[in-house]
Design an enzyme around this catalytic site. Sequence first.
Site, mmCIF file in Angstrom:
data_model
loop_
_atom_site.group_PDB
_atom_site.id
_atom_site.type_symbol
_atom_site.label_atom_id
_atom_site.label_comp_id
_atom_site.label_asym_id
_atom_site.label_seq_id
_atom_site.Cartn_x
_atom_site.Cartn_y
_atom_site.Cartn_z
ATOM 1 N N ALA A 1 -19.051 -18.284 -36.281
ATOM 2 C CA ALA A 1 -19.792 -18.178 -37.454
ATOM 3 C C ALA A 1 -20.688 -16.775 -37.356
ATOM 4 C CB ALA A 1 -20.582 -19.401 -37.888
ATOM 5 N N HIS B 1 -20.760 -10.251 -36.888
ATOM 6 C CA HIS B 1 -21.175 -9.255 -35.855
ATOM 7 C C HIS B 1 -21.626 -8.145 -36.570
ATOM 8 C CE1 HIS B 1 -19.430 -12.119 -32.760
ATOM 9 N NE2 HIS B 1 -18.395 -12.116 -33.645
ATOM 10 N N ARG C 1 -7.668 -18.765 -31.782
ATOM 11 C CA ARG C 1 -7.619 -17.170 -32.426
ATOM 12 C C ARG C 1 -6.396 -16.934 -32.582
ATOM 13 N NH1 ARG C 1 -10.971 -17.834 -28.036
ATOM 14 N NH2 ARG C 1 -12.743 -17.135 -28.060
ATOM 15 N N ILE D 1 -5.694 -11.447 -37.392
ATOM 16 C CA ILE D 1 -7.078 -11.659 -37.732
ATOM 17 C C ILE D 1 -7.737 -12.596 -36.951
ATOM 18 C CG2 ILE D 1 -8.558 -11.391 -39.667
ATOM 19 C CD1 ILE D 1 -6.363 -9.410 -40.189
#
Length: 479
Positions: A46, A49, A312, A337
């Site tokens: 979450a 960055h 991921r 992504i």
Amino acid sequence: MYDYTIIGAGIIGSLIARELSKYDLNVLVLEKENDVANVQTRANSAIVHSGHDPQYGTLKAKLSVLGNKLYDDLEKDLHISLLKTGAYVCAHDKDEEDILNDLYENAKLNKVNDMEFLNLSQAQLSEPNLSDDITKVLSLPTTKVCFPWEVAFFALENAINNGVELIRNSEIISIDHKNDIYILKDQNDQIYESKAIINAAGVYSDDIKDMIEDDAPFKITPRKGEYFVLDKSVRGFINHVLYPLPSKKGKGVLVTPQVHGNILLGPTSELVDDKGSISTSKTGLTYIKQHVTALAKNIPFELIIRSFAGVRATSTYKDFYIKESTSHKGFYHVAGIDSPGITAAPAIAKYLVDEIIKIKLPIKDSFTPTIAKKIVFNHLTKEEKIKKQKENPLYGRIICKCEHITEQEIIDAIHGPLGSDTIKGIKKRARAGSGICQGGYCESLIVKIIARETNKDLTQVDYDQKNTPILYKETKVSS
Ligand SMILES: Cc1cc2nc3c(=O)[nH]c(=O)nc-3n(C[C@H](O)[C@H](O)[C@H](O)COP(=O)(O)OP(=O)(O)OC[C@H]3O[C@@H](n4cnc5c(N)ncnc54)[C@H](O)[C@@H]3O)c2cc1C
């Protein structure tokens, strides 16, 4: 006939839908799950960055830095939760300090703002629980933390208010391209026709690509990340996101404050064969405990309330793959992504619509960028609470005692524009069941409320996906 069909309602598909809903277009979103944001967007750190880490010159770098800024607009327009934490990247010796200096140079090229180096005592002034072994810290004040499901929900809700259509439980299994029209078929043999398609299927984006072409140069190599969640009573133990130095495996095992006060420890990073594998392992969880102590001391492991894992959508292309198909005009891949996909999401949506599709239409007069702020009873003042309860006694009935969630908030979650009739769906929308008892007290009450509100039998209420009832049969019958 639709102008654009988006496959996948994760954070990427939802924000693209919102971007397209600005124009006078027929837009459809198809989602294989019974809920929005149920795959990658559900299980991650979450973190918004700063954009320090992706290599300068990549799309990841450009869209992360821009995405980070765009979160402030989402906060204003959609009232998303955003915790402005800042982050510390931590080095432990001379060799690591050299790597930290390189990271700083990369971040400078990426145009990350307001960075500074701190020594341990400077950093411990704001983070007393920082590990004593740390020698140098790179401070990244633009780092924030969001609540990714909420971003996807609110963006899609806004898109729906602006005319977009969403169909859940629709898994696309084949795509045909005839006479400039795409024909999509789902697992129920339902057919949709569309002039253009956007592949935002996350870990499954290469399977969608394989339905239509074999020359786009990416394949998804799924990478699992496991986590521990600490109870929200740890709030304040660590206030910044703490990173070790990044490696080939990614950003490493982190300490991450969450918007509701919990702290995440993790993730791991392991290649897996199964895209749907979200189980945690003894090896993975042990790895987290061993590595996280390099960042913080006195970690209250006794406050762990659960563990979880996400996968991921890492791709062989090594960067985000956001391009029109070379063999099929009007077919757009938004693929590979992986992290920092949450960060970049609002910028990815704009990049696709403005720079790849290049929509030339004017913004329609009826487009409304905002949605109404949701009522979170526990965030109201005492006076507001008393007023609400007087107006509606269901605000006086606390269902989830850990998170103080009222019956009316659960009813709102069931019937909202993006409503849900599953236990997990209610947890995602209203946070009921997210506390230290993890639903042990409130789940039985929530099943009853869902059954009542949706005219279902108790045994028909699903836990998460379709056909996952948590009650099997009645064992005691009351008169
Ligand atoms: C462990 C982990 C940690 C991460 N941490 C961060 C972080 O801190 N910060 C950050 O910026 N990013 C992070 N990420 C990355 C981020 O979570 C992803 O980049 C982002 O969620 C991708 O969103 P998405 O919409 O592309 O994918 P998803 O959320 O997976 O959405 C894709 C959707 O497509 C649907 N779909 C798939 N196939 C079909 C089909 N055939 N028909 C219809 N629908 C279909 C799926 O059901 C799914 O809902 C992390 C990821 C993981 C796994």
